[in-house]
Design a protein around this motif. Structure first.
Motif, short mmCIF file in Angstrom:
data_model
loop_
_atom_site.label_atom_id
_atom_site.label_comp_id
_atom_site.label_asym_id
_atom_site.label_seq_id
_atom_site.Cartn_x
_atom_site.Cartn_y
_atom_site.Cartn_z
N GLY A 1 9.10 -12.90 -10.52
CA GLY A 1 7.97 -12.27 -11.19
C GLY A 1 6.93 -11.95 -10.13
N VAL A 2 6.41 -10.73 -10.17
CA VAL A 2 5.47 -10.26 -9.14
C VAL A 2 4.16 -9.85 -9.81
CG1 VAL A 2 5.09 -8.58 -7.30
CG2 VAL A 2 7.41 -9.38 -7.78
N TYR A 3 3.05 -10.37 -9.28
CA TYR A 3 1.73 -9.98 -9.77
C TYR A 3 1.04 -9.14 -8.71
CZ TYR A 3 -2.96 -10.06 -11.61
OH TYR A 3 -4.17 -9.67 -12.10
N CYS A 4 0.54 -7.97 -9.10
CA CYS A 4 -0.17 -7.08 -8.19
C CYS A 4 -1.24 -6.33 -8.97
CB CYS A 4 0.80 -6.10 -7.55
SG CYS A 4 0.02 -5.03 -6.33
N GLU A 5 -2.42 -6.29 -8.41
CA GLU A 5 -3.53 -5.54 -9.00
C GLU A 5 -4.09 -4.59 -7.94
OE1 GLU A 5 -7.59 -6.50 -11.50
OE2 GLU A 5 -6.14 -8.09 -11.15
N PRO A 6 -3.46 -3.41 -7.80
CA PRO A 6 -3.83 -2.50 -6.71
C PRO A 6 -5.16 -1.78 -6.97
CG PRO A 6 -2.13 -1.50 -8.05
CD PRO A 6 -2.34 -2.89 -8.58
N ASP A 7 -5.82 -1.44 -5.88
CA ASP A 7 -7.03 -0.62 -5.91
C ASP A 7 -6.57 0.81 -5.61
OD1 ASP A 7 -9.65 0.32 -5.85
OD2 ASP A 7 -9.88 -0.17 -3.72
N PHE B 1 -3.22 3.81 -2.57
CA PHE B 1 -3.51 2.51 -3.17
C PHE B 1 -3.31 1.42 -2.14
CE2 PHE B 1 1.03 2.58 -3.57
CZ PHE B 1 1.40 1.26 -3.42
N LYS B 2 -3.92 0.29 -2.39
CA LYS B 2 -3.73 -0.90 -1.58
C LYS B 2 -4.04 -2.10 -2.47
CE LYS B 2 -4.69 -2.93 2.88
NZ LYS B 2 -5.32 -2.74 4.19
N GLY B 3 -3.27 -3.14 -2.34
CA GLY B 3 -3.51 -4.34 -3.13
C GLY B 3 -2.71 -5.52 -2.62
N ARG B 4 -3.17 -6.70 -2.97
CA ARG B 4 -2.44 -7.92 -2.65
C ARG B 4 -1.42 -8.18 -3.75
NH1 ARG B 4 -4.58 -10.33 1.61
NH2 ARG B 4 -6.78 -10.09 2.07
N LEU B 5 -0.30 -8.77 -3.35
CA LEU B 5 0.70 -9.13 -4.35
C LEU B 5 1.16 -10.56 -4.11
CD1 LEU B 5 3.89 -9.19 -3.24
CD2 LEU B 5 3.51 -6.76 -3.15
N THR B 6 1.57 -11.19 -5.20
CA THR B 6 2.11 -12.54 -5.16
C THR B 6 3.40 -12.55 -5.96
OG1 THR B 6 -0.12 -13.46 -5.00
CG2 THR B 6 1.65 -14.97 -5.63
N SER C 1 0.84 -1.20 0.00
CA SER C 1 0.00 0.00 0.00
C SER C 1 0.88 1.25 0.00
CB SER C 1 -0.93 0.02 1.22
OG SER C 1 -0.19 0.18 2.41
N GLY C 2 0.26 2.35 -0.33
CA GLY C 2 0.92 3.65 -0.31
C GLY C 2 -0.11 4.74 -0.18
N ASP C 3 0.24 5.81 0.52
CA ASP C 3 -0.68 6.91 0.74
C ASP C 3 0.10 8.22 0.71
OD1 ASP C 3 -2.55 8.78 1.70
OD2 ASP C 3 -3.48 7.29 3.00
N ASP C 4 -0.26 9.10 -0.21
CA ASP C 4 0.43 10.38 -0.35
C ASP C 4 0.38 11.21 0.93
OD1 ASP C 4 1.05 9.79 -2.95
OD2 ASP C 4 -0.42 11.13 -3.84
N ARG C 5 -0.63 11.01 1.76
CA ARG C 5 -0.75 11.79 3.00
C ARG C 5 0.40 11.53 3.96
NH1 ARG C 5 -6.82 10.14 4.32
NH2 ARG C 5 -5.82 8.18 3.79
N ASN C 6 1.13 10.42 3.76
CA ASN C 6 2.27 10.11 4.63
C ASN C 6 3.55 10.82 4.21
OD1 ASN C 6 0.68 8.37 6.15
ND2 ASN C 6 1.14 6.63 4.81
N TYR C 7 3.50 11.60 3.12
CA TYR C 7 4.69 12.27 2.60
C TYR C 7 4.36 13.72 2.31
CZ TYR C 7 5.95 7.43 2.09
OH TYR C 7 6.18 6.12 2.35
N GLU C 8 5.06 14.61 2.97
CA GLU C 8 4.76 16.03 2.89
C GLU C 8 4.73 16.56 1.46
OE1 GLU C 8 6.78 20.12 4.42
OE2 GLU C 8 6.76 18.42 5.81
N ARG C 9 5.70 16.16 0.64
CA ARG C 9 5.77 16.70 -0.72
C ARG C 9 4.69 16.15 -1.65
NH1 ARG C 9 8.29 13.70 -4.61
NH2 ARG C 9 9.33 11.82 -3.90
N LEU C 10 4.04 15.04 -1.28
CA LEU C 10 2.99 14.44 -2.11
C LEU C 10 1.59 14.63 -1.54
CD1 LEU C 10 4.71 11.03 -2.92
CD2 LEU C 10 4.52 13.02 -4.41
#
Length: 142
Positions: A89-95, A48-53, A32-41
């Motif tokens: 090889g990594v599969y990820c389909e983030p929301d 986003f958030k998603g499962r990865l394999t 996952s990632g969230d721009d609110r956690n980074y001042e410049r973004l």
């Protein structure tokens, strides 16, 4: 640390000698990632958030493995450090949630499959000849 998540991994390993092994692995977790956690973004507001394999093939070098599988003494219960390196090889389909209406990022079609170069180090504790517990830190270059 807000974007840190646990993951699980299963490995099949084949030792060639006491020090060298080939490992096939499947890792499953959440990213996952969230721009609110980074001042410049933070003004952009995307998240986003998603499962990865991940499917990986890695080589391992056990730094004290010769002690574990000695030709003279056979198997000896041992604890030892190791290093690893391979490819995956990594599969990820983030929301993805876009913070601004009509964001230029919204129209981008990102691929779901990615290639990575995993590497890292760990410490292994033998329970017996076939069961091993370990703690490892692995990073991926993408």
């Amino acid at each position: 640390m807000r974007e840190t998540h646990l993951a699980g991994q299963l490995n099949l390993k084949r030792y060639f000698d006491g020090e060298h092994a080939l490992r096939l692995g499947v890792l499953h977790g959440t990213i996952s990632g969230d721009d609110r956690n980074y001042e410049r973004l933070s003004s952009r507001g995307n998240r986003f958030k998603g499962r990865l394999t991940e499917f990986s093939v890695m080589g391992e070098l056990d730094l004290r493995g010769r002690r574990r599988f000695s030709k003279r003494a056979g198997y000896q219960k041992t604890s030892s450090p190791y290093i690893m390196f391979g490819f995956s090889g990594v599969y990820c389909e983030p929301d993805v949630t876009y913070g601004q209406p009509d964001s230029k990022d919204e129209g981008v079609d990102y691929p779901n499959w990615h290639f990575a170069t995993p590497f890292g180090a760990g410490f292994r504790f033998d329970a017996n000849e076939r069961v091993v517990f370990g703690l490892e830190l692995g990073l991926r270059l993408t």
